[in-house]
Design an enzyme around this catalytic site. Sequence first.
Site, mmCIF file in Angstrom:
data_model
loop_
_atom_site.group_PDB
_atom_site.id
_atom_site.type_symbol
_atom_site.label_atom_id
_atom_site.label_comp_id
_atom_site.label_asym_id
_atom_site.label_seq_id
_atom_site.Cartn_x
_atom_site.Cartn_y
_atom_site.Cartn_z
ATOM 1 N N HIS A 261 -15.327 26.872 -35.742
ATOM 2 C CA HIS A 261 -14.317 25.968 -35.626
ATOM 3 C C HIS A 261 -14.825 24.813 -34.996
ATOM 4 O O HIS A 261 -15.780 24.710 -33.846
ATOM 5 C CB HIS A 261 -13.224 26.467 -34.790
ATOM 6 C CG HIS A 261 -11.811 25.759 -34.833
ATOM 7 N ND1 HIS A 261 -11.611 24.438 -34.270
ATOM 8 C CD2 HIS A 261 -10.881 26.137 -35.658
ATOM 9 C CE1 HIS A 261 -10.490 24.169 -34.848
ATOM 10 N NE2 HIS A 261 -10.167 24.953 -35.447
ATOM 11 N N ASP A 315 -8.245 31.747 -39.617
ATOM 12 C CA ASP A 315 -7.958 32.452 -40.925
ATOM 13 C C ASP A 315 -8.509 33.684 -41.007
ATOM 14 O O ASP A 315 -8.195 34.422 -42.039
ATOM 15 C CB ASP A 315 -8.811 31.473 -41.618
ATOM 16 C CG ASP A 315 -8.117 30.132 -41.948
ATOM 17 O OD1 ASP A 315 -6.835 30.160 -42.229
ATOM 18 O OD2 ASP A 315 -8.549 28.902 -42.029
#
Length: 378
Positions: A261, A315
């Site tokens: 991320h 996700d």
Amino acid sequence: MTATMTSKGLEGIVAAETRMSFIDGEKGVLEYVGIAIDDLARNSSFEETVFLLWNQRLPSRSELDAFCKDLRARYELPAGMEQRIASLPKEAQPMHMLRTMVSSLGMFDPSPNAVDVPTARQKALNILAQAPAIVAAFDRSRRNLPYVKPDPSLSFAANFLYMLNGQKPTPTMERAFDACMILHADHGLNNSTFTARVIASTLSDVYSAITGAIGSLRGPLHGGANEDVMRMLAEIPSAADCERFIQEKLAKKAKISGFGHRVYKSYDPRATYLKTLAKQLAADTGNQDLYEKSSAIERVMLREKAAKGIYPNVDFYSATTYHCIGLKLDLFTPMFALSRIAGWAGHVLEQLGDNRLFRPDAEYVGPHGVAYVSMSER
Ligand code: ACO
């Protein structure tokens, strides 16, 4: 002001103020208006969370009831929209369909361009309320099933699952889906939110801002990753094969979907909640293999990559969660969009409330003083 620094990807640049979500990527903290995301996922509802994000405070009982009533009164699509959706190519990808149909909502609005904050807020509420019907109508149309009208007696989460499946969800599925909606609702100035704010900053309109954000979200480096995670899980025969599979990918310098991320350099707090939810739902729905494969992949990745700050992101476990809720693979990213409309719209309202046109500079790195050469002499 002259440009003083270059930041590729605008990394580390603060480009807007927000009162909605706070992220500490080092510590793995996400708060909406100061409330920990885990607390909200456990105790709030999506509707209450939207109220919180748009008003920067929790509602009273009567305020929440009024907000839900207002939202539910807008569930129905504009006349003619259902036929328009039914006429779309059945093979169309749902994110392309959603982007196009959300854009088309602007054509049903007699004053689509109004950008004063109270009017923009009404438009945002319409889009939030109607996007689920767009996705459900399209999915049923491509399965040759009749359109199911929204049921204003149902919550946002239950109504979507009802319109999709033609039957009301169990309380467990409603709650699980509601929690997913809460977890995805807002996340600072991520790429799609930035897109929405950039569009709003030209004093364009709410439909354009949300449409642009949907286009951004579908990229595999952003919200499209949840579908790639599911494809990866389907490709790996069993949990015992995960080590080999991941090592082969890493040896080729490939990125593993659902990990890493730009902001989090520790465990994404949304993934923490979703991991527990995925485990529970997988056990309830006979999908333990998916959960086992996911946790085997996580073990390898933590061993290999945690030192570099690469952990599961939102996700990774949302893929298993959505599968267990019974959603088809190509609806995973649209689910992200249904929820994130809340965040995009909230940011658009913040932008309109204190607007400054986004217009960064590009550093020119090409040649100078080049003479024009006529076509015959090139
Ligand atoms: N798997 C393996 N290695 C990774 C991964 C990953 N998923 N993510 C980052 N890395 C490595 C990179 O190879 C790079 O290594 P290097 O320094 O040896 O070259 C290093 O970590 C830094 O990676 P960047 O791509 O430069 O980091 P950036 O901040 O640009 O990337 C991103 C963030 C795009 C999310 C990236 O981690 C990625 O591509 N992840 C996979 C896709 C994904 O899951 N996206 C969803 C993000 S969450 C969201 O948008 C909702």
